[in-house]
Scaffold this motif. Structure first.
Motif, PDB file in Angstrom:
ATOM      1  N   SER A 157       0.671  -1.090   0.012  1.00 13.50           N
ATOM      2  CA  SER A 157      -0.205  -0.061  -0.200  1.00 13.50           C
ATOM      3  C   SER A 157       0.851   1.333  -0.029  1.00 13.50           C
ATOM      4  N   VAL A 158       0.438   2.348  -0.602  1.00  8.21           N
ATOM      5  CA  VAL A 158       1.114   3.413  -0.693  1.00  8.21           C
ATOM      6  C   VAL A 158       0.261   4.526  -0.526  1.00  8.21           C
ATOM      7  N   THR A 159       0.908   5.877   0.152  1.00  5.95           N
ATOM      8  CA  THR A 159       0.201   7.147   0.316  1.00  5.95           C
ATOM      9  C   THR A 159       0.937   8.032  -0.511  1.00  5.95           C
ATOM     10  N   PHE A 160       0.338   8.893  -1.086  1.00  4.64           N
ATOM     11  CA  PHE A 160       0.926   9.918  -2.300  1.00  4.64           C
ATOM     12  C   PHE A 160       0.578  11.124  -1.514  1.00  4.64           C
ATOM     13  N   LEU A 161       1.682  12.296  -1.834  1.00  4.25           N
ATOM     14  CA  LEU A 161       1.238  13.596  -1.311  1.00  4.25           C
ATOM     15  C   LEU A 161       2.089  14.484  -2.139  1.00  4.25           C
ATOM     16  N   GLY A 162       1.694  15.874  -1.977  1.00  2.00           N
ATOM     17  CA  GLY A 162       2.582  16.743  -2.728  1.00  2.00           C
ATOM     18  C   GLY A 162       1.811  17.499  -3.674  1.00  2.00           C
ATOM     19  N   ASP A 163       2.239  18.680  -4.355  1.00  2.00           N
ATOM     20  CA  ASP A 163       1.420  19.190  -5.294  1.00  2.00           C
ATOM     21  C   ASP A 163       1.102  18.431  -6.627  1.00  2.00           C
ATOM     22  N   PHE A 180      -3.843   2.173  -2.584  1.00  2.00           N
ATOM     23  CA  PHE A 180      -3.277   3.637  -2.414  1.00  2.00           C
ATOM     24  C   PHE A 180      -4.240   4.538  -1.628  1.00  2.00           C
ATOM     25  N   SER A 181      -3.776   5.592  -1.255  1.00  2.00           N
ATOM     26  CA  SER A 181      -4.422   6.803  -0.465  1.00  2.00           C
ATOM     27  C   SER A 181      -3.746   8.101  -0.821  1.00  2.00           C
ATOM     28  N   PHE A 182      -4.348   9.250  -0.457  1.00  2.00           N
ATOM     29  CA  PHE A 182      -3.806  10.500  -0.635  1.00  2.00           C
ATOM     30  C   PHE A 182      -3.667  11.148   0.658  1.00  2.00           C
ATOM     31  N   ALA A 183      -2.714  11.883   0.992  1.00  2.00           N
ATOM     32  CA  ALA A 183      -2.618  12.514   2.405  1.00  2.00           C
ATOM     33  C   ALA A 183      -3.770  13.575   2.608  1.00  2.00           C
ATOM     34  N   PRO A 184      -3.986  13.957   3.697  1.00  2.00           N
ATOM     35  CA  PRO A 184      -4.883  15.175   4.029  1.00  2.00           C
ATOM     36  C   PRO A 184      -4.222  16.528   3.852  1.00  2.00           C
ATOM     37  N   ALA A 185      -5.198  17.575   3.617  1.00  2.00           N
ATOM     38  CA  ALA A 185      -4.715  18.803   3.304  1.00  2.00           C
ATOM     39  C   ALA A 185      -3.616  19.381   4.211  1.00  2.00           C
TER      40      ALA A 185
END
Length: 236
Positions: A157-163, A180-185
């Motif tokens: 599993s992976v979490t993505f973040l960044g612009d 996969f998931s995306f980091a919160p604001a």
């Protein structure tokens, strides 16, 4: 130990002060102003709010690249100027490492994505355990397809973040084969607090440099340099 953190490598301008594993202040702005307009006023505001004498800091941690060429130059010039004026060492923290450190303790693989234009991304792969952060893939400038292929190859599993998330989200949703998931604001952009916290670790490990020695790590040529090489048939 007091570490001043600066990050103007991307859309965000951020200043923070960490003292002995305690963040005393952080000022982060993601708005339509140039970093040359915001960085020093933000530092001045923090200094006033916490009654900080800049002479008492031990080092200046700077997001050293990759990122926006203009933003990196502004951050670098600010850090170098402060280092020279205060006679303090600099700690150069790789921008992508600092971005990943926002998700300290995450059980997933962490994949920061910064938009490098032309379907390219500044990225890397990281994991965390009880010993801290481990670099699985050092920061690099690659196509989004290349880093997603590496993510798929890890089978975790992976979490993505960044612009870069907003730019590449569609590609990720279509091509990422692992959960996969995306980091919160509040965690998905550069923060000087992470740069300062990592800077403290690097400082203790002796990873310091003088203001004169510091220079940003762009990872790739600027657009003007690339166009010049194209005109010269690939010759610098």
């Amino acid at each position: 130990m007091r570490i001043l953190g600066l990050d103007s490598s991307g859309l965000v301008a951020s200043v923070a002060l960490v003292e002995d594993d305690n963040m005393l202040a952080e000022y982060t702005v993601n708005y339509k102003k140039t970093h040359s307009q915001t960085l020093l006023p933000m530092l001045d505001e923090i200094a006033k709010m916490i009654e900080l004498d800049l002479k008492t800091i031990d080092a200046i941690a700077i997001a050293g690249g990759p990122g926006s060429f203009t933003g990196l130059r502004i951050g670098s010039a600010t850090a170098k100027g402060l280092g020279l004026a205060l006679q303090k060492p600099l700690v150069q923290v790789p921008t992508v490492d600092g971005l990943a450190y926002n998700l300290f303790g995450c059980k997933n693989i962490v994949c920061p994505l910064m938009d490098a234009r032309r379907n390219q991304t500044y990225t890397g792969l990281y994991e965390f355990d009880e010993d801290g952060m481990h670099v699985l893939e050092s920061q690099c400038a690659v196509g989004i397809d290349e880093i997603i292929e590496k993510v798929n190859g890890l089978g975790r599993s992976v979490t993505f973040l960044g612009d870069g998330v907003s730019v590449f989200r569609g590609f990720i949703e279509e091509n990422c084969k692992v959960p996969f998931s995306f980091a919160p604001a509040h965690m998905n952009k550069q923060r000087a607090g992470a740069i300062a916290a990592l800077g403290e670790i690097y400082y203790k490990a002796g990873k310091i440099q003088t203001a004169e020695e510091h220079k940003p790590d762009y990872l790739r040529l600027s657009q003007a340099e690339r166009e010049r090489m194209e005109r010269n048939n690939g010759k610098a």
